[in-house]
Motif scaffolding. Structure first.
Motif, PDB file in Angstrom:
ATOM      1  N   ILE A  98      -7.988 -51.822  -7.441  1.00 13.68           N
ATOM      2  CA  ILE A  98      -7.293 -51.525  -6.183  1.00 13.68           C
ATOM      3  C   ILE A  98      -8.295 -51.448  -5.041  1.00 13.68           C
ATOM      4  CG2 ILE A  98      -7.406 -49.012  -6.562  1.00 13.68           C
ATOM      5  CD1 ILE A  98      -4.514 -48.899  -5.353  1.00 13.68           C
ATOM      6  N   ILE A  99      -7.879 -51.929  -3.906  1.00 14.69           N
ATOM      7  CA  ILE A  99      -8.700 -51.771  -2.706  1.00 14.69           C
ATOM      8  C   ILE A  99      -7.908 -50.933  -1.710  1.00 14.69           C
ATOM      9  CG2 ILE A  99      -8.074 -54.123  -1.974  1.00 14.69           C
ATOM     10  CD1 ILE A  99     -10.813 -54.169  -0.492  1.00 14.69           C
ATOM     11  N   ASP A 100      -8.539 -49.861  -1.280  1.00 17.16           N
ATOM     12  CA  ASP A 100      -7.871 -48.866  -0.442  1.00 17.16           C
ATOM     13  C   ASP A 100      -8.554 -48.898   0.930  1.00 17.16           C
ATOM     14  OD1 ASP A 100      -6.525 -46.648   0.480  1.00 17.16           O
ATOM     15  OD2 ASP A 100      -7.362 -45.239  -0.939  1.00 17.16           O
ATOM     16  N   SER A 101      -9.512 -48.048   1.171  1.00 19.33           N
ATOM     17  CA  SER A 101     -10.239 -48.109   2.445  1.00 19.33           C
ATOM     18  C   SER A 101     -11.112 -49.370   2.506  1.00 19.33           C
ATOM     19  CB  SER A 101     -11.129 -46.879   2.610  1.00 19.33           C
ATOM     20  OG  SER A 101     -12.223 -46.937   1.726  1.00 19.33           O
ATOM     21  N   GLY A 102     -11.500 -49.864   1.339  1.00 19.28           N
ATOM     22  CA  GLY A 102     -12.379 -51.036   1.280  1.00 19.28           C
ATOM     23  C   GLY A 102     -13.855 -50.673   1.190  1.00 19.28           C
ATOM     24  N   ARG A 103     -14.148 -49.375   1.257  1.00 12.64           N
ATOM     25  CA  ARG A 103     -15.556 -48.949   1.293  1.00 12.64           C
ATOM     26  C   ARG A 103     -16.294 -49.283   0.000  1.00 12.64           C
ATOM     27  NH1 ARG A 103     -13.756 -43.637   2.516  1.00 12.64           N
ATOM     28  NH2 ARG A 103     -13.022 -43.505   4.655  1.00 12.64           N
ATOM     29  N   THR A 104     -15.640 -49.056  -1.124  1.00 10.94           N
ATOM     30  CA  THR A 104     -16.297 -49.296  -2.419  1.00 10.94           C
ATOM     31  C   THR A 104     -16.685 -50.769  -2.552  1.00 10.94           C
ATOM     32  OG1 THR A 104     -14.944 -47.548  -3.405  1.00 10.94           O
ATOM     33  CG2 THR A 104     -16.053 -49.065  -4.928  1.00 10.94           C
ATOM     34  N   LEU A 105     -15.733 -51.640  -2.276  1.00 14.84           N
ATOM     35  CA  LEU A 105     -16.004 -53.069  -2.443  1.00 14.84           C
ATOM     36  C   LEU A 105     -16.985 -53.613  -1.413  1.00 14.84           C
ATOM     37  CD1 LEU A 105     -12.683 -54.688  -3.634  1.00 14.84           C
ATOM     38  CD2 LEU A 105     -14.887 -54.650  -4.781  1.00 14.84           C
ATOM     39  N   ARG A 106     -16.933 -53.092  -0.233  1.00 12.12           N
ATOM     40  CA  ARG A 106     -17.895 -53.548   0.783  1.00 12.12           C
ATOM     41  C   ARG A 106     -19.317 -53.207   0.336  1.00 12.12           C
ATOM     42  NH1 ARG A 106     -18.037 -51.044   6.649  1.00 12.12           N
ATOM     43  NH2 ARG A 106     -18.563 -49.309   5.300  1.00 12.12           N
ATOM     44  N   TYR A 107     -19.456 -52.025  -0.203  1.00 12.37           N
ATOM     45  CA  TYR A 107     -20.765 -51.579  -0.675  1.00 12.37           C
ATOM     46  C   TYR A 107     -21.269 -52.481  -1.808  1.00 12.37           C
ATOM     47  CZ  TYR A 107     -24.396 -48.319  -2.177  1.00 12.37           C
ATOM     48  OH  TYR A 107     -25.588 -47.750  -2.514  1.00 12.37           O
ATOM     49  N   ILE A 108     -20.392 -52.723  -2.783  1.00 10.66           N
ATOM     50  CA  ILE A 108     -20.767 -53.558  -3.927  1.00 10.66           C
ATOM     51  C   ILE A 108     -21.094 -54.976  -3.477  1.00 10.66           C
ATOM     52  CG2 ILE A 108     -19.874 -54.629  -6.052  1.00 10.66           C
ATOM     53  CD1 ILE A 108     -18.245 -52.031  -6.491  1.00 10.66           C
ATOM     54  N   LYS A 109     -20.263 -55.500  -2.601  1.00 12.30           N
ATOM     55  CA  LYS A 109     -20.469 -56.866  -2.111  1.00 12.30           C
ATOM     56  C   LYS A 109     -21.812 -57.001  -1.384  1.00 12.30           C
ATOM     57  CE  LYS A 109     -17.625 -60.500  -0.107  1.00 12.30           C
ATOM     58  NZ  LYS A 109     -16.443 -60.827   0.696  1.00 12.30           N
ATOM     59  N   ASN A 110     -22.143 -56.007  -0.583  1.00 16.77           N
ATOM     60  CA  ASN A 110     -23.412 -56.046   0.149  1.00 16.77           C
ATOM     61  C   ASN A 110     -24.612 -56.024  -0.788  1.00 16.77           C
ATOM     62  OD1 ASN A 110     -22.229 -56.265   2.631  1.00 16.77           O
ATOM     63  ND2 ASN A 110     -22.324 -54.071   3.093  1.00 16.77           N
ATOM     64  N   GLU A 130      -2.791 -51.448   4.532  1.00 19.89           N
ATOM     65  CA  GLU A 130      -2.698 -50.617   5.748  1.00 19.89           C
ATOM     66  C   GLU A 130      -3.801 -49.573   5.834  1.00 19.89           C
ATOM     67  OE1 GLU A 130       1.139 -48.767   5.713  1.00 19.89           O
ATOM     68  OE2 GLU A 130       2.134 -50.694   5.461  1.00 19.89           O
ATOM     69  N   GLN A 131      -4.378 -49.264   4.680  1.00 19.03           N
ATOM     70  CA  GLN A 131      -5.385 -48.205   4.626  1.00 19.03           C
ATOM     71  C   GLN A 131      -6.797 -48.693   4.919  1.00 19.03           C
ATOM     72  OE1 GLN A 131      -4.506 -44.944   4.163  1.00 19.03           O
ATOM     73  NE2 GLN A 131      -2.521 -45.922   4.401  1.00 19.03           N
ATOM     74  N   ARG A 132      -6.927 -50.008   5.141  1.00 18.16           N
ATOM     75  CA  ARG A 132      -8.266 -50.580   5.251  1.00 18.16           C
ATOM     76  C   ARG A 132      -9.053 -50.019   6.421  1.00 18.16           C
ATOM     77  NH1 ARG A 132      -7.588 -52.717   2.005  1.00 18.16           N
ATOM     78  NH2 ARG A 132      -7.393 -54.958   1.883  1.00 18.16           N
ATOM     79  N   GLU A 133     -10.261 -49.543   6.129  1.00 13.57           N
ATOM     80  CA  GLU A 133     -11.164 -49.057   7.175  1.00 13.57           C
ATOM     81  C   GLU A 133     -12.390 -49.954   7.264  1.00 13.57           C
ATOM     82  OE1 GLU A 133     -12.021 -44.971   6.273  1.00 13.57           O
ATOM     83  OE2 GLU A 133      -9.881 -44.527   6.129  1.00 13.57           O
ATOM     84  N   ALA A 134     -12.892 -50.352   6.098  1.00 11.85           N
ATOM     85  CA  ALA A 134     -14.074 -51.212   6.079  1.00 11.85           C
ATOM     86  C   ALA A 134     -13.641 -52.667   6.119  1.00 11.85           C
ATOM     87  CB  ALA A 134     -14.884 -50.948   4.818  1.00 11.85           C
ATOM     88  N   ASN A 135     -14.351 -53.466   6.878  1.00 12.52           N
ATOM     89  CA  ASN A 135     -14.027 -54.866   7.018  1.00 12.52           C
ATOM     90  C   ASN A 135     -14.545 -55.643   5.813  1.00 12.52           C
ATOM     91  OD1 ASN A 135     -13.308 -57.301   8.084  1.00 12.52           O
ATOM     92  ND2 ASN A 135     -15.121 -57.464   9.404  1.00 12.52           N
ATOM     93  N   VAL A 136     -13.633 -56.033   4.944  1.00  9.30           N
ATOM     94  CA  VAL A 136     -14.050 -56.775   3.758  1.00  9.30           C
ATOM     95  C   VAL A 136     -12.976 -57.819   3.426  1.00  9.30           C
ATOM     96  CG1 VAL A 136     -13.200 -54.870   2.308  1.00  9.30           C
ATOM     97  CG2 VAL A 136     -14.696 -56.557   1.301  1.00  9.30           C
ATOM     98  N   ASP A 137     -13.419 -59.056   3.206  1.00 13.72           N
ATOM     99  CA  ASP A 137     -12.471 -60.133   2.905  1.00 13.72           C
ATOM    100  C   ASP A 137     -11.982 -60.026   1.468  1.00 13.72           C
ATOM    101  OD1 ASP A 137     -12.800 -61.206   5.408  1.00 13.72           O
ATOM    102  OD2 ASP A 137     -14.448 -62.503   4.799  1.00 13.72           O
TER     103      ASP A 137
END
Ligand code: IMP
Ligand code: MG
Length: 172
Positions: A98-110, A130-137
């Protein structure tokens, strides 16, 4: 105990997972990929998904702990288990529950980007868009859901309920 109500049934899940696998097969035609499962949440989705991916692929696993409470991730991610192989020049498909704020995946992707893979795409079963805070595709998403805490099919509440074969919400 939680009072569970089905949000996405087993049949709906299996149908959508098959579609995603077929789409991935098409998109990566004549290529080889590394399917990277983020444990523990991504495990059920990943094992079902790869059965429908008909191109050469390897499975890799990453264990991360993301600090926060039992409902929200903080985006501060610690790698507890890293990939076994270098990924330079490879096509990476990250598989998450699941992707929620997007913070976890943005971190991993970086972190992974620094290792110079040929490409990195994200495939998530659930998207709380709707919960997205971090910009991640996000290239592949199974279902877009609202801001509700869900469990089952890999997703946990305090480490329990991952074994439920469908996605449920708590109506307790
Ligand atoms: P993000 O960093 O805010 O995108 O949060 C992603 C992580 O939070 C996921 O990998 C889950 O571990 C957890 N999470 C977010 N929403 C839910 C939920 O509804 N149920 C269970 N875990 C969730
Ligand atoms: Mg998780």
């Amino acid at each position: 105990m939680l009072k569970l109500e089905t949000l996405i049934s087993e049949e709906e899940l299996q149908k959508r997972v098959k579609e995603l696998g077929e789409q991935i097969t098409k998109d990566y035609e004549n290529q080889e990929i590394i399917v990277l499962c983020i444990l523990k949440g991504g495990v059920m989705f990943m094992t079902d998904l790869v059965k429908h991916i008909k191109i050469p692929m390897k499975m890799e696993f990453m264990v991360v702990s993301s600090y926060g409470d039992e409902y929200k991730s903080s985006g501060v991610v610690k790698i507890l288990k890293d990939l076994d192989e270098p990924i330079e020049g490879k096509h990476i498909l990250i598989v998450e529950d699941i992707i929620d704020s997007g913070r976890t995946l943005r971190y991993i992707k970086n972190i992974l980007k620094e290792r110079a893979p040929e490409s990195i795409k994200i495939c998530t079963l659930l998207d709380k868009a709707e919960q997205r805070e971090a910009n991640v595709d996000v290239e592949y998403a199974g279902f877009t859901i609202g801001d509700e805490f869900v469990i089952g099919y890999g997703l946990d509440y305090r480490q329990y309920y991952r074994n439920i074969p469908y996605i449920a919400v708590n109506r307790g």
